[in-house]
Design a protein around this motif. Structure first.
Motif, PDB file in Angstrom:
ATOM      1  N   GLU A 105       2.119  -1.806   1.651  1.00 51.03           N
ATOM      2  CA  GLU A 105       0.741  -1.434   1.970  1.00 51.03           C
ATOM      3  C   GLU A 105      -0.184  -2.450   1.337  1.00 51.03           C
ATOM      4  OE1 GLU A 105      -0.252   2.715   2.382  1.00 51.03           O
ATOM      5  OE2 GLU A 105       1.142   3.126   0.751  1.00 51.03           O
ATOM      6  N   GLY A 110      -5.041   2.693  -7.090  1.00 48.60           N
ATOM      7  CA  GLY A 110      -4.349   3.906  -6.634  1.00 48.60           C
ATOM      8  C   GLY A 110      -3.403   3.673  -5.472  1.00 48.60           C
ATOM      9  N   ARG A 111      -3.121   2.430  -5.130  1.00 52.06           N
ATOM     10  CA  ARG A 111      -2.175   2.148  -4.055  1.00 52.06           C
ATOM     11  C   ARG A 111      -1.377   0.896  -4.392  1.00 52.06           C
ATOM     12  NH1 ARG A 111      -1.802   4.342   0.654  1.00 52.06           N
ATOM     13  NH2 ARG A 111      -3.906   5.124   0.854  1.00 52.06           N
ATOM     14  N   LYS A 200      -9.250   7.738   9.043  1.00 52.13           N
ATOM     15  CA  LYS A 200     -10.229   7.616   7.965  1.00 52.13           C
ATOM     16  C   LYS A 200     -11.532   6.989   8.496  1.00 52.13           C
ATOM     17  CE  LYS A 200      -7.225   8.842   4.581  1.00 52.13           C
ATOM     18  NZ  LYS A 200      -5.860   8.648   4.812  1.00 52.13           N
ATOM     19  N   THR A 261      -6.647  17.022  -3.634  1.00 50.90           N
ATOM     20  CA  THR A 261      -7.438  15.800  -3.778  1.00 50.90           C
ATOM     21  C   THR A 261      -8.351  15.896  -4.998  1.00 50.90           C
ATOM     22  OG1 THR A 261      -9.177  16.704  -2.383  1.00 50.90           O
ATOM     23  CG2 THR A 261      -7.492  15.407  -1.285  1.00 50.90           C
ATOM     24  N   SER A 267     -11.415   6.072  -2.800  1.00 55.22           N
ATOM     25  CA  SER A 267     -10.948   6.334  -1.436  1.00 55.22           C
ATOM     26  C   SER A 267      -9.481   6.779  -1.383  1.00 55.22           C
ATOM     27  CB  SER A 267     -11.178   5.115  -0.555  1.00 55.22           C
ATOM     28  OG  SER A 267     -10.631   3.991  -1.180  1.00 55.22           O
ATOM     29  N   GLN A 268      -8.723   6.533  -2.465  1.00 52.64           N
ATOM     30  CA  GLN A 268      -7.335   7.054  -2.476  1.00 52.64           C
ATOM     31  C   GLN A 268      -7.351   8.404  -3.175  1.00 52.64           C
ATOM     32  OE1 GLN A 268      -6.017   4.851  -0.693  1.00 52.64           O
ATOM     33  NE2 GLN A 268      -7.528   3.318  -1.243  1.00 52.64           N
ATOM     34  N   THR A 270      -6.036  11.442  -2.563  1.00 55.31           N
ATOM     35  CA  THR A 270      -4.986  12.461  -2.541  1.00 55.31           C
ATOM     36  C   THR A 270      -3.979  12.270  -3.670  1.00 55.31           C
ATOM     37  OG1 THR A 270      -5.204  12.466  -0.155  1.00 55.31           O
ATOM     38  CG2 THR A 270      -3.317  13.631  -1.053  1.00 55.31           C
ATOM     39  N   ARG A 300      -1.706   7.797  -9.445  1.00 51.44           N
ATOM     40  CA  ARG A 300      -3.007   8.468  -9.284  1.00 51.44           C
ATOM     41  C   ARG A 300      -3.159   9.585 -10.314  1.00 51.44           C
ATOM     42  NH1 ARG A 300      -3.426   8.571  -2.649  1.00 51.44           N
ATOM     43  NH2 ARG A 300      -2.585   6.449  -2.419  1.00 51.44           N
TER      44      ARG A 300
END
Ligand code: ATP
Ligand code: MG
Length: 414
Positions: A105, A110-111, A200, A261, A267-268, A270, A300
């Protein structure tokens, strides 16, 4: 992919230990599966038209020419392990797992491409109270970590049949508005139209407010399930919001779908995603086995809990030493005290006492054990209190023999 450095590991270990404790009290057993699986498992289990399988997997050929994939999530692997090892012969399974997952990704806060999940799977459970139980295990775990500003979003995806008739209707509706859709959604219309609901893109979100709703296509049985689940959650005082557009990214879900959430993740948002996957085990060649589970993203979770977890790994004592004879004694008592279960840090520098004292202060230790040539010749040790509250009183000093050391430290560190 990111390194987890020593400064962060404390937080991870704390969260993992609270998780372990929480899950074991709920009667869950741990399972650990390999990080590499045959690609086929994810094609069949997750679905070829999902983002995860279509765009995000790390897939390669091994030396035997087999297609292998670094696991992008845990559920398919757990399902495979249950089948392959005949665990269902012992009845339904309540399991948890944790570990690294891999998805190609775009990295951002957070990603990551390697990230960690901790997850729970109830395999072989159909009743709605198992849905409530699974959700409450996630909710209570997050509460146990001190998180109290989370939102639980809930939806039902109905049965296969419910979704089938809804999908056709949704496809028609979307095709009539084809030009208003973004490229991603246009591509999804025929392969995975439900996923468009999860877009989104703000413009798409707005457009979808008018779209047909799955809730109008639910059978009476599916509706009853969902109503009863809400009743159960109300009764447990677990707050939730119904989100009719919550569909979840993987193909295997049916009936209950949920996400937890937080507003503090940008924006991340969840932290936890889960749902019922009644068809998965059968899709993998097993018996019809209704199941439900969730996964929490550890990175997260750590972002959210970091400020709430206290640092507790300070040494009990820091051993200051100078001169070869002192070094011999220092090494020996360090080893002895550690075997007596104290947390001890030893200074290796041979530098001046004042420099070593500075380092002792910085280490956060409660006590300094001081050994110089003088102490060695007298067969004694000096112990000095280092904690701020004690220092204000002058940082008391004690002289003792090696034999008395254990007892004195026990007394001073409480
Ligand atoms: P997202 O919409 O954020 O991509 P997802 O629906 O793909 O999430 P799931 O497959 O449900 O995520 O995984 C459960 C949880 O794992 C997510 O809620 C999130 O906390 C975490 N997670 C998923 N992908 C990543 C990633 N690339 N990096 C860090 N955490 C992730
Ligand atoms: Mg994703």
């Amino acid at each position: 992919m990111v390194d987890l450095l020593p400064a962060q590991i404390d937080y991870w270990q704390k969260v993992e230990s609270i998780a372990r404790d929480h899950f074991s009290r709920a009667g869950l057993e741990e399972i650990r599966t390999p990080i590499i699986e045959q690609t086929e498992l994810f094609l069949r289990g997750i679905g070829e038209n999902t983002d995860v399988v279509g765009k995000e997997m790390y897939t390669f050929e091994d030396r035997g020419g087999r297609s292998c994939t670094l696991r992008p999530e845990g559920t398919a692997s757990v399902a495979r392990a249950i089948l392959q090892n005949g665990l269902l012969n012992n009845g339904p399974q309540r399991l948890w797992y944790g570990g690294p997952m891999f998805r190609y990704e775009r990295p951002q806060a957070g990603r990551q491409r390697q990230f960690h999940q901790i997850g729970v799977e109830f395999v072989g459970f159909d009743s709605v109270i198992s849905d409530a139980e699974v959700i409450s295990i996630a909710w209570d775990f997050l509460c146990a970590l001190g998180l109290n500003d989370l939102t639980l979003e809930l939806n039902t995806l109905g049965s296969n049949e419910d979704r089938h008739s809804f999908k056709e209707k949704l496809k028609d509706w979307l095709n009539q508005r084809f030009d208003l859709l973004d490229e991603d959604s246009q591509k999804r219309i025929n392969v995975n139209p439900l996923r468009i609901l999860d877009s989104k893109n703000i413009a798409i979100k707005k457009l979808l407010c008018e779209a047909p709703s799955l809730s109008d296509f639910l059978s009476k049985e599916s509706k009853n399930r969902f109503d009863f689940l809400q009743e159960l959650l109300n009764n447990l005082n677990i707050p939730y919001k119904i989100n009719k557009n919550l569909v979840r990214g993987l193909d295997y879900y049916s009936h209950t779908a949920f996400e937890i959430t937080s507003d503090h993740l940008g924006s991340q948002a969840t932290v936890c995603g889960g749902g019922r996957y009644d068809g998965l085990i059968a899709d993998l060649g097993g018996p019809k086995t209704p199941s439900i589970g969730w996964a929490i993203g550890m990175e997260r979770l750590i972002i959210l809990t970091k400020d709430r977890i206290s640092h507790s790994k300070f040494p009990d004592a820091y051993v200051i030493n100078r001169g070869q004879n002192a070094q011999q004694v220092a090494l020996k008592i360090t080893r002895k005290l550690r075997s007596d279960n104290f947390r001890i840090e030893l200074d290796y520098s041979g530098s001046s006492f004042s420099k070593q004292f500075k380092r002792a202060d910085k280490s956060g230790a409660k006590l300094a054990i001081v050994i110089g040539e003088d102490e060695v010749s007298k067969g004694q040790l000096m112990i000095k209190q280092l904690r701020d509250d004690e220092k204000e009183k002058g940082g008391k000093e004690y002289i003792c023999s090696i034999e008395e050391l254990n007892q004195l430290i026990s007394k001073l560190i409480v």
